[in-house]
Write a protein that holds these residues in place. Sequence first.
Motif: not given
Length: 123
Positions: A25-30, A36-45, A56-58
């Motif tokens: 089953x596929x996973x869902x990631x927020x 949420x999708x905002x500044x400094x999200x780079x690295x969340x992964x 991916x849910x943005x």
Amino acid sequence: MAKGRGSAMMATMVLCLAAVMVQCEAATYVVGDDNGWTFNVDGWEKGKNFNAGDVLVFKYAKGSHNVVAVDEGGYYGCDVSPYDAKVYTSGNDQITLVKGNNSFICSFSDHCNSGMRLLISAS
């Protein structure tokens, strides 16, 4: 006696099949979790394992940001590349990952340079 072994074998096969189905089953990631999708999200992964088919849910305030599916040049250069890149603007964008690298930026002025970009590698 043979009937009992056959039933046990069938039950074991059904359990194994169920276990495989759960793993497929596929996973869902927020993206950005509660922020949420905002500044400094780079690295969340970092520390997450993504697979092709995961979603991916943005989440963001519509009109404040967007999500652009770019190639790696677009990711590293913070520009919309290729020129016909898909742009999402709903504020609740759901994007299914493909195998390999999946790159996303916000194309609003200086948002990407402020960390609104992701490079996800999916198995």
